[in-house]
Design a protein around this motif. Sequence first.
Motif, PDB file in Angstrom:
ATOM      1  N   GLN A 160       0.829  -1.002  -0.040  1.00 29.02           N
ATOM      2  CA  GLN A 160       0.075  -0.139   0.014  1.00 29.02           C
ATOM      3  C   GLN A 160       0.993   1.302  -0.233  1.00 29.02           C
ATOM      4  O   GLN A 160       1.692   1.326   1.045  1.00 29.02           O
ATOM      5  N   THR A 161       0.696   1.936  -0.861  1.00 27.05           N
ATOM      6  CA  THR A 161       1.857   2.892  -1.175  1.00 27.05           C
ATOM      7  C   THR A 161       1.691   4.147  -0.440  1.00 27.05           C
ATOM      8  O   THR A 161       2.569   5.075   0.160  1.00 27.05           O
ATOM      9  N   GLU A 162       0.573   4.571  -0.113  1.00 26.57           N
ATOM     10  CA  GLU A 162       0.073   5.843   0.869  1.00 26.57           C
ATOM     11  C   GLU A 162      -0.082   5.458   2.150  1.00 26.57           C
ATOM     12  O   GLU A 162      -0.906   4.542   2.349  1.00 26.57           O
ATOM     13  N   GLY A 163       0.763   6.439   3.052  1.00 20.92           N
ATOM     14  CA  GLY A 163       0.577   6.044   4.486  1.00 20.92           C
ATOM     15  C   GLY A 163      -0.648   6.862   5.041  1.00 20.92           C
ATOM     16  O   GLY A 163      -1.232   6.380   6.029  1.00 20.92           O
ATOM     17  N   LEU A 164      -0.776   7.735   4.412  1.00 15.66           N
ATOM     18  CA  LEU A 164      -1.947   8.853   4.790  1.00 15.66           C
ATOM     19  C   LEU A 164      -2.373   9.394   3.332  1.00 15.66           C
ATOM     20  O   LEU A 164      -1.718   9.987   2.571  1.00 15.66           O
ATOM     21  N   VAL A 165      -3.793   9.506   3.491  1.00 13.20           N
ATOM     22  CA  VAL A 165      -4.704  10.105   2.355  1.00 13.20           C
ATOM     23  C   VAL A 165      -5.483  10.927   3.312  1.00 13.20           C
ATOM     24  O   VAL A 165      -6.254  10.600   4.183  1.00 13.20           O
ATOM     25  N   THR A 166      -5.531  12.267   2.816  1.00  6.88           N
ATOM     26  CA  THR A 166      -6.386  13.349   3.538  1.00  6.88           C
ATOM     27  C   THR A 166      -7.404  13.889   2.270  1.00  6.88           C
ATOM     28  O   THR A 166      -6.871  14.113   1.232  1.00  6.88           O
ATOM     29  N   LEU A 167      -8.644  14.034   2.477  1.00 11.55           N
ATOM     30  CA  LEU A 167      -9.500  14.094   1.772  1.00 11.55           C
ATOM     31  C   LEU A 167     -10.718  15.369   2.258  1.00 11.55           C
ATOM     32  O   LEU A 167     -11.084  15.073   3.559  1.00 11.55           O
ATOM     33  N   THR A 168     -11.312  16.014   1.221  1.00 13.14           N
ATOM     34  CA  THR A 168     -12.364  16.920   1.685  1.00 13.14           C
ATOM     35  C   THR A 168     -13.498  15.928   1.437  1.00 13.14           C
ATOM     36  O   THR A 168     -13.987  15.427   0.639  1.00 13.14           O
ATOM     37  N   GLU A 169     -14.647  16.028   2.402  1.00 15.98           N
ATOM     38  CA  GLU A 169     -15.871  15.283   2.226  1.00 15.98           C
ATOM     39  C   GLU A 169     -16.457  15.536   0.823  1.00 15.98           C
ATOM     40  O   GLU A 169     -16.461  16.514   0.574  1.00 15.98           O
ATOM     41  N   GLY A 170     -17.018  14.521   0.160  1.00 14.56           N
ATOM     42  CA  GLY A 170     -17.617  14.566  -0.915  1.00 14.56           C
ATOM     43  C   GLY A 170     -16.530  14.213  -2.153  1.00 14.56           C
ATOM     44  O   GLY A 170     -17.184  13.941  -3.240  1.00 14.56           O
ATOM     45  N   LEU A 171     -15.289  14.433  -1.984  1.00 15.57           N
ATOM     46  CA  LEU A 171     -14.431  13.893  -2.928  1.00 15.57           C
ATOM     47  C   LEU A 171     -14.314  12.425  -3.168  1.00 15.57           C
ATOM     48  O   LEU A 171     -14.493  11.648  -1.936  1.00 15.57           O
ATOM     49  N   PRO A 172     -13.800  11.962  -4.145  1.00 10.38           N
ATOM     50  CA  PRO A 172     -13.553  10.520  -4.674  1.00 10.38           C
ATOM     51  C   PRO A 172     -12.333  10.072  -3.647  1.00 10.38           C
ATOM     52  O   PRO A 172     -11.620  10.847  -3.415  1.00 10.38           O
ATOM     53  N   VAL A 173     -12.403   8.717  -3.566  1.00 10.29           N
ATOM     54  CA  VAL A 173     -11.548   7.962  -2.564  1.00 10.29           C
ATOM     55  C   VAL A 173     -10.872   6.997  -3.736  1.00 10.29           C
ATOM     56  O   VAL A 173     -11.649   6.291  -4.184  1.00 10.29           O
ATOM     57  N   MET A 174      -9.643   6.922  -3.660  1.00 10.65           N
ATOM     58  CA  MET A 174      -8.895   5.691  -4.132  1.00 10.65           C
ATOM     59  C   MET A 174      -7.731   5.566  -3.184  1.00 10.65           C
ATOM     60  O   MET A 174      -6.668   6.318  -3.154  1.00 10.65           O
ATOM     61  N   LEU A 175      -7.694   4.199  -2.651  1.00  9.04           N
ATOM     62  CA  LEU A 175      -6.762   3.545  -2.113  1.00  9.04           C
ATOM     63  C   LEU A 175      -6.054   2.457  -2.741  1.00  9.04           C
ATOM     64  O   LEU A 175      -6.668   1.787  -3.165  1.00  9.04           O
ATOM     65  N   ASN A 176      -4.442   2.746  -2.922  1.00 16.80           N
ATOM     66  CA  ASN A 176      -3.919   1.713  -3.762  1.00 16.80           C
ATOM     67  C   ASN A 176      -3.550   0.480  -3.116  1.00 16.80           C
ATOM     68  O   ASN A 176      -3.095   0.589  -1.895  1.00 16.80           O
ATOM     69  N   CYS A 177      -3.489  -0.688  -3.844  1.00 17.98           N
ATOM     70  CA  CYS A 177      -3.143  -1.967  -3.308  1.00 17.98           C
ATOM     71  C   CYS A 177      -2.646  -2.771  -4.480  1.00 17.98           C
ATOM     72  O   CYS A 177      -3.391  -3.085  -5.368  1.00 17.98           O
ATOM     73  N   THR A 178      -1.303  -3.290  -4.389  1.00 14.82           N
ATOM     74  CA  THR A 178      -0.619  -4.154  -5.256  1.00 14.82           C
ATOM     75  C   THR A 178      -0.305  -5.389  -4.370  1.00 14.82           C
ATOM     76  O   THR A 178      -0.046  -5.174  -3.220  1.00 14.82           O
ATOM     77  N   TYR A 179      -0.144  -6.622  -5.130  1.00 17.25           N
ATOM     78  CA  TYR A 179       0.296  -7.660  -4.308  1.00 17.25           C
ATOM     79  C   TYR A 179       1.186  -8.449  -5.165  1.00 17.25           C
ATOM     80  O   TYR A 179       1.349  -8.367  -6.456  1.00 17.25           O
ATOM     81  N   GLN A 180       2.010  -9.330  -4.615  1.00 17.64           N
ATOM     82  CA  GLN A 180       2.868 -10.490  -5.182  1.00 17.64           C
ATOM     83  C   GLN A 180       2.443 -11.790  -4.378  1.00 17.64           C
ATOM     84  O   GLN A 180       2.260 -11.877  -3.270  1.00 17.64           O
ATOM     85  N   SER A 181       2.273 -12.648  -5.398  1.00 16.13           N
ATOM     86  CA  SER A 181       1.817 -14.172  -4.742  1.00 16.13           C
ATOM     87  C   SER A 181       2.318 -15.078  -5.789  1.00 16.13           C
ATOM     88  O   SER A 181       1.960 -15.130  -7.080  1.00 16.13           O
ATOM     89  N   THR A 182       2.617 -16.428  -5.200  1.00 16.32           N
ATOM     90  CA  THR A 182       3.028 -17.260  -6.263  1.00 16.32           C
ATOM     91  C   THR A 182       1.831 -18.118  -6.777  1.00 16.32           C
ATOM     92  O   THR A 182       1.934 -18.549  -7.754  1.00 16.32           O
ATOM     93  N   TYR A 183       0.760 -17.946  -5.728  1.00 19.32           N
ATOM     94  CA  TYR A 183      -0.468 -18.520  -6.183  1.00 19.32           C
ATOM     95  C   TYR A 183      -1.585 -17.613  -6.615  1.00 19.32           C
ATOM     96  O   TYR A 183      -1.112 -16.329  -6.581  1.00 19.32           O
ATOM     97  N   SER A 184      -2.815 -17.941  -7.023  1.00 20.82           N
ATOM     98  CA  SER A 184      -3.723 -16.852  -7.290  1.00 20.82           C
ATOM     99  C   SER A 184      -4.483 -16.836  -5.931  1.00 20.82           C
ATOM    100  O   SER A 184      -5.334 -17.304  -5.521  1.00 20.82           O
TER     101      SER A 184
END
Lengths: 112, 115
Positions: free
Chosen positions: A6-30
């Motif tokens: 998760q690349t962002e440690g802190l995300v600050t937003l004004t109410e009503g704005l869109p949210v996007m929190l990033n997540c990428t992964y690595q795994s040998t399996y599905s």
Amino acid sequence: GDSVTQTEGLVTLTEGLPVMLNCTYQSTYSPFLFWYVQHLNEAPKLLLKSFTDNKRPEHQGFHATLHKSSSSFHLQKSSAQLSDSALYYCALSTSSGQKLVFGQGTILKVYL
Amino acid sequence: NAGVIQTPRHKVTGKGQEATLWCEPISGHSAVFWYRQTIVQGLEFLTYFRNQAPIDDSGMPKERFSAQMPNQSHSTLKIQSTQPQDSAVYLCASSLVLGGRDTQYFGPGTRLLVL
């Protein structure tokens, strides 16, 4: 080994704005991917999890889509609310072992 | 359904003392997990049990940490000779069946402070 980023440690937003929190992964399996939310002094709770049948999981206005091509499971919401302020964890598990591997977490703070 | 119960909620110990943390999983859940949460490391897996049998303890510091599940209604995490770096929130979770997509339900945690 399995890992979640998760690349962002802190995300600050004004109410009503869109949210996007990033997540990428690595795994040998599905893997199966999860988003957990933790409010202050509370236990982590499941927000949503990936499905294998191409459904897009949604809960409390949040949604996430598993993209295997880019190994991502970003969390999105169209309009942030004050009550969304919390710590969000992305996590994965595999069919070979149910333990959850967590990302570092992203604190979301929503302001008026 | 009372959820996962953890006791005590807070524990303060002196360096070198022993600490025992208790977890009561949700009735009927066959898998029990222990995690540790710190600001620096985030949420880390410690160990888990399936039908009371230890399955994976790959996250456990081997020297001073041990976990048991003597019956289906409770599990304990014991830390011997506690050190300041053991200070953390210890979370217990349970799930209904063992499978990659099963939801884990977390307890409120035990906040351990080692002075």
